[in-house]
Scaffold this motif. Sequence first.
Motif, PDB file in Angstrom:
ATOM      1  N   PRO A 220      51.692  37.688  -5.785  1.00  0.00           N
ATOM      2  CA  PRO A 220      51.728  39.143  -5.978  1.00  0.00           C
ATOM      3  C   PRO A 220      53.131  39.662  -6.297  1.00  0.00           C
ATOM      4  N   THR A 221      54.172  38.996  -5.804  1.00  0.00           N
ATOM      5  CA  THR A 221      55.539  39.400  -6.154  1.00  0.00           C
ATOM      6  C   THR A 221      55.772  39.203  -7.650  1.00  0.00           C
ATOM      7  N   MET A 222      55.334  38.066  -8.183  1.00  0.00           N
ATOM      8  CA  MET A 222      55.465  37.803  -9.615  1.00  0.00           C
ATOM      9  C   MET A 222      54.702  38.841 -10.425  1.00  0.00           C
ATOM     10  N   ALA A 223      53.470  39.132  -9.996  1.00  0.00           N
ATOM     11  CA  ALA A 223      52.656  40.119 -10.717  1.00  0.00           C
ATOM     12  C   ALA A 223      53.339  41.481 -10.716  1.00  0.00           C
ATOM     13  N   ASN A 224      53.885  41.878  -9.575  1.00  0.00           N
ATOM     14  CA  ASN A 224      54.565  43.175  -9.490  1.00  0.00           C
ATOM     15  C   ASN A 224      55.825  43.211 -10.333  1.00  0.00           C
ATOM     16  N   HIS A 225      56.533  42.081 -10.422  1.00  0.00           N
ATOM     17  CA  HIS A 225      57.774  42.082 -11.208  1.00  0.00           C
ATOM     18  C   HIS A 225      57.483  42.207 -12.705  1.00  0.00           C
ATOM     19  N   THR A 226      56.511  41.450 -13.185  1.00  0.00           N
ATOM     20  CA  THR A 226      56.149  41.579 -14.601  1.00  0.00           C
ATOM     21  C   THR A 226      55.600  42.971 -14.885  1.00  0.00           C
ATOM     22  N   ALA A 227      54.831  43.521 -13.962  1.00  0.00           N
ATOM     23  CA  ALA A 227      54.300  44.879 -14.130  1.00  0.00           C
ATOM     24  C   ALA A 227      55.442  45.906 -14.200  1.00  0.00           C
ATOM     25  N   THR A 228      56.518  45.655 -13.469  1.00  0.00           N
ATOM     26  CA  THR A 228      57.673  46.561 -13.519  1.00  0.00           C
ATOM     27  C   THR A 228      58.249  46.620 -14.930  1.00  0.00           C
ATOM     28  N   HIS A 229      58.330  45.483 -15.610  1.00  0.00           N
ATOM     29  CA  HIS A 229      58.816  45.462 -16.990  1.00  0.00           C
ATOM     30  C   HIS A 229      57.881  46.249 -17.913  1.00  0.00           C
ATOM     31  N   LEU A 230      56.577  46.055 -17.725  1.00  0.00           N
ATOM     32  CA  LEU A 230      55.617  46.802 -18.553  1.00  0.00           C
ATOM     33  C   LEU A 230      55.728  48.304 -18.280  1.00  0.00           C
ATOM     34  N   LEU A 231      55.906  48.658 -17.017  1.00  0.00           N
ATOM     35  CA  LEU A 231      56.039  50.067 -16.642  1.00  0.00           C
ATOM     36  C   LEU A 231      57.278  50.687 -17.278  1.00  0.00           C
ATOM     37  N   HIS A 232      58.397  49.973 -17.249  1.00  0.00           N
ATOM     38  CA  HIS A 232      59.647  50.469 -17.844  1.00  0.00           C
ATOM     39  C   HIS A 232      59.444  50.817 -19.314  1.00  0.00           C
ATOM     40  N   LYS A 233      58.832  49.897 -20.041  1.00  0.00           N
ATOM     41  CA  LYS A 233      58.611  50.128 -21.470  1.00  0.00           C
ATOM     42  C   LYS A 233      57.606  51.258 -21.695  1.00  0.00           C
ATOM     43  N   ALA A 234      56.562  51.311 -20.883  1.00  0.00           N
ATOM     44  CA  ALA A 234      55.558  52.366 -21.041  1.00  0.00           C
ATOM     45  C   ALA A 234      56.169  53.742 -20.791  1.00  0.00           C
ATOM     46  N   LEU A 235      57.038  53.850 -19.809  1.00  0.00           N
ATOM     47  CA  LEU A 235      57.711  55.122 -19.532  1.00  0.00           C
ATOM     48  C   LEU A 235      58.553  55.569 -20.723  1.00  0.00           C
TER      49      LEU A 235
ATOM     50  N   ASP B  55      63.253  57.690 -25.054  1.00  0.00           N
ATOM     51  CA  ASP B  55      64.226  56.601 -24.911  1.00  0.00           C
ATOM     52  C   ASP B  55      65.304  56.885 -23.877  1.00  0.00           C
ATOM     53  N   HIS B  56      65.383  58.138 -23.384  1.00  0.00           N
ATOM     54  CA  HIS B  56      66.384  58.442 -22.362  1.00  0.00           C
ATOM     55  C   HIS B  56      66.063  57.771 -21.032  1.00  0.00           C
ATOM     56  N   VAL B  57      64.833  57.314 -20.854  1.00  0.00           N
ATOM     57  CA  VAL B  57      64.436  56.684 -19.596  1.00  0.00           C
ATOM     58  C   VAL B  57      65.203  55.376 -19.418  1.00  0.00           C
ATOM     59  N   ARG B  58      65.900  55.261 -18.289  1.00  0.00           N
ATOM     60  CA  ARG B  58      66.617  54.047 -17.938  1.00  0.00           C
ATOM     61  C   ARG B  58      66.326  53.712 -16.475  1.00  0.00           C
ATOM     62  N   GLN B  59      66.248  52.430 -16.193  1.00  0.00           N
ATOM     63  CA  GLN B  59      66.014  52.015 -14.815  1.00  0.00           C
ATOM     64  C   GLN B  59      67.192  52.441 -13.949  1.00  0.00           C
ATOM     65  N   ALA B  60      66.902  53.044 -12.797  1.00  0.00           N
ATOM     66  CA  ALA B  60      67.954  53.481 -11.881  1.00  0.00           C
ATOM     67  C   ALA B  60      67.798  52.816 -10.515  1.00  0.00           C
ATOM     68  N   GLY B  61      67.002  51.771 -10.447  1.00  0.00           N
ATOM     69  CA  GLY B  61      66.771  51.060  -9.197  1.00  0.00           C
ATOM     70  C   GLY B  61      65.340  50.564  -9.139  1.00  0.00           C
ATOM     71  N   SER B  62      65.111  49.521  -8.356  1.00  0.00           N
ATOM     72  CA  SER B  62      63.748  49.016  -8.211  1.00  0.00           C
ATOM     73  C   SER B  62      63.655  48.174  -6.948  1.00  0.00           C
ATOM     74  N   ALA B  63      62.427  47.988  -6.483  1.00  0.00           N
ATOM     75  CA  ALA B  63      62.149  47.086  -5.367  1.00  0.00           C
ATOM     76  C   ALA B  63      60.816  46.415  -5.656  1.00  0.00           C
ATOM     77  N   VAL B  64      60.856  45.116  -5.870  1.00  0.00           N
ATOM     78  CA  VAL B  64      59.650  44.346  -6.167  1.00  0.00           C
ATOM     79  C   VAL B  64      59.288  43.552  -4.926  1.00  0.00           C
ATOM     80  N   ARG B  65      58.164  43.900  -4.331  1.00  0.00           N
ATOM     81  CA  ARG B  65      57.708  43.285  -3.084  1.00  0.00           C
ATOM     82  C   ARG B  65      56.333  42.667  -3.300  1.00  0.00           C
ATOM     83  N   PRO B  66      55.839  41.881  -2.352  1.00  0.00           N
ATOM     84  CA  PRO B  66      54.488  41.333  -2.519  1.00  0.00           C
ATOM     85  C   PRO B  66      53.409  42.413  -2.483  1.00  0.00           C
ATOM     86  N   ASP B  67      53.618  43.494  -1.687  1.00  0.00           N
ATOM     87  CA  ASP B  67      52.565  44.480  -1.492  1.00  0.00           C
ATOM     88  C   ASP B  67      52.601  45.621  -2.495  1.00  0.00           C
TER      89      ASP B  67
END
Length: 848
Positions: free
Chosen positions: A549-564, A570-582
């Motif tokens: 689930p940690t791997m799934a959440n991390h890859t999903a974070t990349h998809l979320l970044h691009k979708a945003l 294009d002004h959207v930039r990552q300003a922090g993240s926490a990828v956990r199993p849950d």
Amino acid sequence: MRTSAELREGFLSFFESKGHRRLPSWPLVPRPEDTSTLLTSAGMQPQMPYFLGREEPPAPLTTTAQKCFRTPDIDEVGLDGHHLTFFEMLGNFSFGQYFKQGAIELATEFIQDYLELDWERVWATVHAGDPQLGLGEDEVAVGHWLEVGIPRERIVALPSSENFWSVGGPGPCGPDSEIYFDWGEEYGCGDPGCAPACPRCDRFLEFWNLVFMEYELKPDGTLTPLPQQNVDTGMGLERLAAIVQEVPSRSVYETDGYQAIMAWIEKESGVAWDADEVATKAHRVLADHGRGMTCLVADGVVPSNEGRGYVLRRIIRRAVQQARKIGLEDLWRLSDVVVEQMGQWYPELEANRDPIREALRAEEERFSETLARGMKLFDEVAAKGDISAEDAFTLTATYGFPIELTEELARERGHAVDEDGFKRLMEEHREISRAGGEKSELQRAGDFTREAGFETEFLGWEKTEVLTQIGALEDLGDGAFLAKLRESPFYPDGGGQVSDQGWIEADGKRAELAAAFRFGEDQALVFRGDGFSAGERVKACVPWKVRFPTMANHTATHLLHKALQEVLGDHVRQAGSAVRPDKLRFDFTHPQAMSAEERERVEEIVNERVFENLPVHTFLTPIEEARKLGAMMLFGEKYGEVVRVVEVPGFSRELCGGTHVRSTAEIGPFAIISEGSVGSGVRRIEAVTSGDAFAYLRAQAEEAAALRSELGQARKEAKRKSETSGGPEVLAERRNQAGGVEVIVMELGESTPDDMLELSDRLKQQHAPAAVVLGAREDGRVHLVVNLDRSLEERGLDAVALIREAAALMGGGGGGRPTMARAGGRDPEKLADALAQAEKALIAALSN
């Protein structure tokens, strides 16, 4: 006149032509394993692992222009012409190549042929020797200075306190030779023996230090030769500019770089830097702190109440207070001047221009809300004499005044501050920070890692179980121990992904992983268990139910970044993240809350990519190639020359060292569970994937009917509330329609700016699209608020322009955003005129 930019580039190009490799500046945040300072404070500091032999240097000869920051000088900046917090060090470094002769000859050539300084005004100092170290005078350096044409009378021998460099204890060290510029006898003390390091005057200015690192200082105080002789040099760009540009006052603030910033300050404030003492101090503080705060934010530091973040908050708030003294609003705009001036050599400035502006603007707005009231309180208590601990505490806790700002304001009035009492109150006010214990544990792990003598190979990208060996072990007591594995499947906290869970086992024994520390590409682990020893073969395991689930959440974070970025811009930039199993948490730059439609579309895009079952590729590539590929790089991160790219073909490409699924279909359903603000201009999304998403969606469906009923009831209650229930008294009110927009103008009874803003928000939402103008008096002052529907910005309306024009009638000024601005004034009798002016301008603009 040679500009500072020409001097910087000239130095780097000169040493490139001499076979040195140009390296980029290290961030102001030191290397993770370097806990010696909060911020990079010397040009050679990032090079220490090469000098200590812990890392192979990228080339045997290197040259840099390094950003540096000195925190002890913050309060001194502005009081004279030479104290700085932010400065640039130009350096050339030799790892086992040339030594004293080569360093002196190269320095001479640069000074004579490029700088074209008057050679008769150049002096050199050498180490005078030290009986305790068994060293005599550095006759070798003296001989080489004589060879390049400096006469013996201009070569001065100085003691170890001046001309011997060390790390402050056991380690590499050696004599150094400093190069001085003679400003002339008219700046001297008149003593016949006046020379460099004269204690009576500042006639001589040291501008280049050549360190000859040839010894190792042992714990017993003895010296032994190093395996190779190294050279480290440092030249302050600001001092050099003052010399080359022949600044009459000898002040670095009168060199071209600072003067360009001060010209902008004068243009925006209408106050020249030399108008009076108050203006001179303000200009110096703004010029120095403006450079420092811009570069700190570019390197990933954010304002906070601890560590580096506190340093940043302190200089921003000190700068804001000085800016207000000369009538300068919206200080955050100064960052653009710094970016234009320095971005060519520090590309992270241009790359992060928008995040820098947003971070500085948010902190300025936050402090500006309480600055005026805090200054009012300070003036009241200062009128009585010294500042008590209770008053200093109130200024900090309630009005956001760093204690150092209170002390500075008190000094200006000749008062003292009860600092000891203040510290006692602060300690009583807050719990002891956990950071202290963590730091000591981190330090211990760092020392353990360095002393182990090998680097752990991370295999966790491909494996969750590894047969390996405990290469080093240190008992921590209470059943805990530090360990370094030869190979490890355990991912240590980094890049937003939390540390793995897991264990090691051997011969029926088992120890659970309690903590994982990252040191660059290396790691150290803390386990709880008994019976393990160094050299023992073990099986290291990460449970799949945690890793997947940690791997799934991390890859999903990349998809979320691009979708945003696709939905919001294009002004959207990552300003922090926490990828956990849950779950995953993703912070991003965006000025307002997402609409329901935007949130739904982002969720839809991510799930579309999941259902397409796209492959997830990872590969290593040179960083320049990654830039050409358009890979997203995280704001404030420092990358090596070879980087790891995680790619979802045709959609997302980011630099990332985390663990990921093999295809997007493995992510399973994706659901956003919350979206909200975590600060001005920064939003946060929390989301779930895979099994947690399924459980969330099922629970959401079961509760939908109850939630709809509850929401319907809440809406009915909200409609029954009066528009101004619980708010300020309305003394006068006008409403008009113009261009399909309701224009609401109200004069209120005694009100604070915060009450006015809350009411304007409520009116704007209830009558959308609306333009709201409110005015009120408070304690002899007058306040204005202009609050516009977001759609009006697209029609060319600007709340800041409207409010400034109206506030001018009351003898005041204001600022804010295109959709919301606030202002104050000194003439309450003109409030009606100001409201009428704003109303007239709004109706005219909307009617066109």
